[in-house]
Motif scaffolding. Structure first.
Motif, PDB file in Angstrom:
ATOM      1  N   TRP A   1       0.831  -1.187   0.000  1.00 62.92           N
ATOM      2  CA  TRP A   1       0.000   0.000   0.000  1.00 62.92           C
ATOM      3  C   TRP A   1       0.873   1.248   0.000  1.00 62.92           C
ATOM      4  O   TRP A   1       2.025   1.213   0.364  1.00 62.92           O
ATOM      5  CB  TRP A   1      -0.942  -0.001   1.195  1.00 62.92           C
ATOM      6  N   ARG A   2       0.282   2.346  -0.416  1.00 65.75           N
ATOM      7  CA  ARG A   2       0.981   3.635  -0.437  1.00 65.75           C
ATOM      8  C   ARG A   2       1.174   4.106   1.004  1.00 65.75           C
ATOM      9  O   ARG A   2       0.235   4.103   1.788  1.00 65.75           O
ATOM     10  CB  ARG A   2       0.162   4.643  -1.225  1.00 65.75           C
ATOM     11  N   PRO A   3       2.389   4.506   1.361  1.00 68.06           N
ATOM     12  CA  PRO A   3       2.631   4.938   2.740  1.00 68.06           C
ATOM     13  C   PRO A   3       1.869   6.218   3.079  1.00 68.06           C
ATOM     14  O   PRO A   3       1.696   7.098   2.238  1.00 68.06           O
ATOM     15  CB  PRO A   3       4.140   5.182   2.789  1.00 68.06           C
ATOM     16  N   THR A   4       1.448   6.310   4.326  1.00 68.46           N
ATOM     17  CA  THR A   4       0.782   7.514   4.806  1.00 68.46           C
ATOM     18  C   THR A   4       1.851   8.569   5.107  1.00 68.46           C
ATOM     19  O   THR A   4       3.046   8.282   5.114  1.00 68.46           O
ATOM     20  CB  THR A   4      -0.010   7.228   6.090  1.00 68.46           C
ATOM     21  N   GLU A   5       1.408   9.780   5.410  1.00 69.05           N
ATOM     22  CA  GLU A   5       2.338  10.853   5.777  1.00 69.05           C
ATOM     23  C   GLU A   5       3.140  10.459   7.017  1.00 69.05           C
ATOM     24  O   GLU A   5       4.343  10.717   7.110  1.00 69.05           O
ATOM     25  CB  GLU A   5       1.577  12.160   6.003  1.00 69.05           C
ATOM     26  N   MET A   6       2.477   9.807   7.975  1.00 70.28           N
ATOM     27  CA  MET A   6       3.149   9.358   9.195  1.00 70.28           C
ATOM     28  C   MET A   6       4.222   8.304   8.863  1.00 70.28           C
ATOM     29  O   MET A   6       5.319   8.329   9.420  1.00 70.28           O
ATOM     30  CB  MET A   6       2.136   8.780  10.192  1.00 70.28           C
ATOM     31  N   ASP A   7       3.884   7.373   7.956  1.00 69.99           N
ATOM     32  CA  ASP A   7       4.854   6.364   7.529  1.00 69.99           C
ATOM     33  C   ASP A   7       6.073   7.020   6.890  1.00 69.99           C
ATOM     34  O   ASP A   7       7.216   6.646   7.163  1.00 69.99           O
ATOM     35  CB  ASP A   7       4.230   5.393   6.517  1.00 69.99           C
ATOM     36  N   LEU A   8       5.826   7.989   6.015  1.00 74.00           N
ATOM     37  CA  LEU A   8       6.924   8.683   5.338  1.00 74.00           C
ATOM     38  C   LEU A   8       7.830   9.400   6.332  1.00 74.00           C
ATOM     39  O   LEU A   8       9.060   9.330   6.230  1.00 74.00           O
ATOM     40  CB  LEU A   8       6.383   9.677   4.310  1.00 74.00           C
ATOM     41  N   GLN A   9       7.239  10.067   7.295  1.00 80.08           N
ATOM     42  CA  GLN A   9       8.043  10.778   8.294  1.00 80.08           C
ATOM     43  C   GLN A   9       8.882   9.807   9.117  1.00 80.08           C
ATOM     44  O   GLN A   9      10.060  10.072   9.399  1.00 80.08           O
ATOM     45  CB  GLN A   9       7.144  11.618   9.211  1.00 80.08           C
ATOM     46  N   ARG A  10       8.286   8.680   9.492  1.00 84.82           N
ATOM     47  CA  ARG A  10       9.019   7.672  10.256  1.00 84.82           C
ATOM     48  C   ARG A  10      10.182   7.111   9.436  1.00 84.82           C
ATOM     49  O   ARG A  10      11.304   6.990   9.934  1.00 84.82           O
ATOM     50  CB  ARG A  10       8.068   6.539  10.662  1.00 84.82           C
ATOM     51  N   LEU A  11       9.937   6.821   8.172  1.00 82.53           N
ATOM     52  CA  LEU A  11      10.990   6.283   7.302  1.00 82.53           C
ATOM     53  C   LEU A  11      12.093   7.300   7.050  1.00 82.53           C
ATOM     54  O   LEU A  11      13.286   6.966   7.048  1.00 82.53           O
ATOM     55  CB  LEU A  11      10.388   5.825   5.968  1.00 82.53           C
ATOM     56  N   LEU A  12      11.705   8.555   6.830  1.00 81.91           N
ATOM     57  CA  LEU A  12      12.701   9.604   6.617  1.00 81.91           C
ATOM     58  C   LEU A  12      13.565   9.813   7.855  1.00 81.91           C
ATOM     59  O   LEU A  12      14.779   9.998   7.754  1.00 81.91           O
ATOM     60  CB  LEU A  12      12.026  10.910   6.201  1.00 81.91           C
ATOM     61  N   LYS A  13      12.948   9.781   9.030  1.00 78.33           N
ATOM     62  CA  LYS A  13      13.698   9.943  10.277  1.00 78.33           C
ATOM     63  C   LYS A  13      14.681   8.784  10.460  1.00 78.33           C
ATOM     64  O   LYS A  13      15.849   8.989  10.791  1.00 78.33           O
ATOM     65  CB  LYS A  13      12.739  10.019  11.458  1.00 78.33           C
ATOM     66  N   LYS A  14      14.208   7.574  10.217  1.00 81.36           N
ATOM     67  CA  LYS A  14      15.071   6.400  10.343  1.00 81.36           C
ATOM     68  C   LYS A  14      16.199   6.457   9.317  1.00 81.36           C
ATOM     69  O   LYS A  14      17.351   6.159   9.613  1.00 81.36           O
ATOM     70  CB  LYS A  14      14.255   5.120  10.151  1.00 81.36           C
ATOM     71  N   GLY A  15      15.877   6.868   8.098  1.00 76.08           N
ATOM     72  CA  GLY A  15      16.894   6.996   7.060  1.00 76.08           C
ATOM     73  C   GLY A  15      17.927   8.044   7.397  1.00 76.08           C
ATOM     74  O   GLY A  15      19.132   7.857   7.169  1.00 76.08           O
ATOM     75  N   GLU A  16      17.475   9.168   7.936  1.00 77.01           N
ATOM     76  CA  GLU A  16      18.380  10.251   8.342  1.00 77.01           C
ATOM     77  C   GLU A  16      19.358   9.761   9.410  1.00 77.01           C
ATOM     78  O   GLU A  16      20.558  10.036   9.348  1.00 77.01           O
ATOM     79  CB  GLU A  16      17.563  11.431   8.879  1.00 77.01           C
ATOM     80  N   MET A  17      18.846   9.009  10.380  1.00 77.90           N
ATOM     81  CA  MET A  17      19.697   8.480  11.455  1.00 77.90           C
ATOM     82  C   MET A  17      20.756   7.520  10.909  1.00 77.90           C
ATOM     83  O   MET A  17      21.847   7.415  11.444  1.00 77.90           O
ATOM     84  CB  MET A  17      18.844   7.753  12.507  1.00 77.90           C
ATOM     85  N   ARG A  18      20.433   6.850   9.807  1.00 81.96           N
ATOM     86  CA  ARG A  18      21.350   5.854   9.235  1.00 81.96           C
ATOM     87  C   ARG A  18      22.172   6.398   8.073  1.00 81.96           C
ATOM     88  O   ARG A  18      22.899   5.665   7.426  1.00 81.96           O
ATOM     89  CB  ARG A  18      20.550   4.632   8.791  1.00 81.96           C
TER      90      ARG A  18
END
Length: 109
Positions: free
Chosen positions: A77-94
């Motif tokens: 499914w298409r990620p929600t805005e909350m999903d995108l923010q969580r993924l971006l935050k995790k990606g930024e940390m890594r």
């Protein structure tokens, strides 16, 4: 693999019109996965697996349709805005600050 075989009878071993057993489901799915995972051409898979090109293409199409039918609701499914923010935050940390929009999620800044 069991779910794909249960979903589409194409991936069940049957006798052909001459009474000869057809390909094992594992052969069809393995050929499909070689194309999807390694990006090899149908010609390369045909040579390695000793299968007809038309069979490999049919397997690829049916496998993709089965995966889409079986897993769209739960996983594709298409990620929600909350999903995108969580993924971006995790990606930024890594260290992958711009991973969204990169098909392999390996976009370095």
């Amino acid at each position: 693999m069991i779910a794909v075989c249960d979903h589409d009878s194409y991936f069940v071993q049957n006798n052909d019109v001459f009474g000869v057993m057809g390909l094992f489901p594992e052969q069809n799915i393995t050929a499909t996965l070689w194309m999807l995972v390694y990006g090899v051409s149908v010609d390369q898979v045909a040579e390695i697996a000793r299968m007809e090109k038309s069979t490999i293409i049919e397997s690829l199409m049916r496998f993709c349709f089965a995966i889409e039918s079986l897993y769209t609701i739960e996983y594709l499914w298409r990620p929600t805005e909350m999903d995108l923010q969580r993924l971006l935050k995790k990606g930024e940390m890594r260290g992958f600050s711009r991973m969204i929009g990169s098909i392999d999620c390996m976009q370095w800044t």
